[in-house]
Scaffold this motif. Structure first.
Motif, short mmCIF file in Angstrom:
data_model
loop_
_atom_site.label_atom_id
_atom_site.label_comp_id
_atom_site.label_asym_id
_atom_site.label_seq_id
_atom_site.Cartn_x
_atom_site.Cartn_y
_atom_site.Cartn_z
N CYS A 10 32.70 30.83 32.72
CA CYS A 10 32.39 32.24 32.47
C CYS A 10 33.10 33.13 33.48
O CYS A 10 33.57 32.68 34.51
CB CYS A 10 30.89 32.49 32.49
SG CYS A 10 30.12 32.38 34.10
N SER A 11 33.16 34.41 33.13
CA SER A 11 33.71 35.41 34.03
C SER A 11 32.71 35.69 35.15
O SER A 11 31.55 35.28 35.07
CB SER A 11 34.01 36.70 33.25
OG SER A 11 32.80 37.25 32.76
N LEU A 12 33.14 36.41 36.15
CA LEU A 12 32.23 36.76 37.25
C LEU A 12 31.03 37.57 36.78
O LEU A 12 29.95 37.49 37.37
CB LEU A 12 32.97 37.55 38.33
CG LEU A 12 34.03 36.79 39.12
CD1 LEU A 12 34.76 37.74 40.07
CD2 LEU A 12 33.42 35.63 39.88
N ASP A 13 31.21 38.32 35.70
CA ASP A 13 30.10 39.13 35.20
C ASP A 13 29.34 38.46 34.05
O ASP A 13 28.61 39.10 33.32
CB ASP A 13 30.57 40.54 34.81
CG ASP A 13 31.76 40.59 33.88
OD1 ASP A 13 32.42 39.55 33.69
OD2 ASP A 13 32.05 41.68 33.34
N GLY A 14 29.48 37.13 33.93
CA GLY A 14 28.61 36.35 33.06
C GLY A 14 28.99 36.28 31.59
O GLY A 14 28.14 36.01 30.75
N ILE A 150 27.97 25.90 36.05
CA ILE A 150 28.67 27.13 35.70
C ILE A 150 29.98 27.19 36.48
O ILE A 150 29.99 27.22 37.72
CB ILE A 150 27.80 28.36 36.00
CG1 ILE A 150 26.50 28.28 35.19
CG2 ILE A 150 28.58 29.64 35.70
CD1 ILE A 150 25.51 29.37 35.52
N LYS A 151 31.07 27.24 35.74
CA LYS A 151 32.40 27.39 36.31
C LYS A 151 32.74 28.88 36.25
O LYS A 151 33.06 29.40 35.19
CB LYS A 151 33.42 26.57 35.52
CG LYS A 151 33.08 25.09 35.46
CD LYS A 151 34.01 24.34 34.52
CE LYS A 151 33.72 24.74 33.09
NZ LYS A 151 34.61 24.07 32.12
N SER A 152 32.64 29.56 37.38
CA SER A 152 32.90 31.01 37.43
C SER A 152 34.36 31.26 37.74
O SER A 152 34.86 30.84 38.79
CB SER A 152 32.03 31.68 38.49
OG SER A 152 30.68 31.58 38.17
N TYR A 153 35.04 31.97 36.83
CA TYR A 153 36.44 32.28 37.00
C TYR A 153 36.56 33.69 37.60
O TYR A 153 35.77 34.57 37.27
CB TYR A 153 37.16 32.21 35.65
CG TYR A 153 37.28 30.79 35.15
CD1 TYR A 153 38.48 30.11 35.25
CD2 TYR A 153 36.18 30.12 34.60
CE1 TYR A 153 38.60 28.80 34.81
CE2 TYR A 153 36.29 28.81 34.16
CZ TYR A 153 37.50 28.15 34.27
OH TYR A 153 37.60 26.86 33.85
N LEU A 163 26.74 34.64 28.58
CA LEU A 163 26.38 33.26 28.90
C LEU A 163 25.15 32.81 28.12
O LEU A 163 25.11 31.73 27.54
CB LEU A 163 26.13 33.15 30.41
CG LEU A 163 25.94 31.80 31.05
CD1 LEU A 163 27.19 30.96 30.93
CD2 LEU A 163 25.60 31.98 32.52
#
Length: 194
Positions: A10-14, A150-153, A163
């Motif tokens: 997911c992106s930093l903002d979920g 959770i893999k945060s990109y 998410l």
């Protein structure tokens, strides 16, 4: 008892994808260090079509023997010519729109998904169940998710596919581990607080 793990990028903002579910902007972070880690720790999450190129031919499943995904996630594989994107796993697709499976390895499921997951959890076996995506399926299974990976990109989407596409409700988890990579990706492990 087997557990359900939501292993997801997911992106930093979920967000796990843009408003259309596309997450291809995250592919740029697939460098050698990160890909090597993923192939070692989660080899079965590499789609069947890419396993040979990743050096995973014959590599046994390490964590999961079953994958659950929604129609939005599954459609990406179908459109890419992969009717069984994870043929090395038991594949279950939650869908009401697709009524006939395009591959004998793919079980289409339109019933009570949480009940189906509880059946899967009750099966004997050393490996767990991978919730691949998307947000609407995660919403249906929020009470069944035992572990989050959770893999945060390092990207901000601003909007898109969340998410968990769920109504407001608090679900507590405990942070178990964190791993960061030189490309800015951070992987966090959480266990459901019981």
């Amino acid at each position: 008892m087997r557990k359900l793990t939501y292993y997801v990028a997911c992106s930093l903002d979920g967000f796990i994808g843009d408003p259309n579910g596309d997450a291809s902007s995250m592919f740029q972070f697939m460098d050698e260090e990160y890909a090597s880690w993923m192939n070692t720790e989660f080899p079965e999450t590499v789609p069947t079509a890419f396993r040979e190129a990743a050096g995973l031919t014959g590599v046994p499943n390490k964590r999961f023997d079953t994958v659950i995904q929604g129609m939005g996630s599954y459609r990406l594989g179908l459109e890419a010519g992969m009717p069984s994107p994870y043929g090395h796993l038991r594949e279950i697709v939650a869908t009401r729109s697709l009524t006939e499976s395009p591959d004998p390895n793919v079980e289409l499921f339109a019933g009570d998904l949480a009940a189906r997951v509880r059946e899967l959890k009750a099966e004997d076996g050393p490996l767990d169940i991978w919730l691949c995506g998307g947000g609407q399926v995660a919403r249906q299974l929020v009470d069944e998710v035992d572990e989050l990976v959770i893999k945060s990109y390092p990207q901000i989407y601003g909007s898109g596919m969340p998410l968990f596409g769920a109504e407001f409700a608090v679900h507590d988890y405990v942070l178990e581990d964190v791993r960061s990579f030189g490309n800015g990706v951070v992987v966090r492990w959480y266990a459901r607080k019981r």
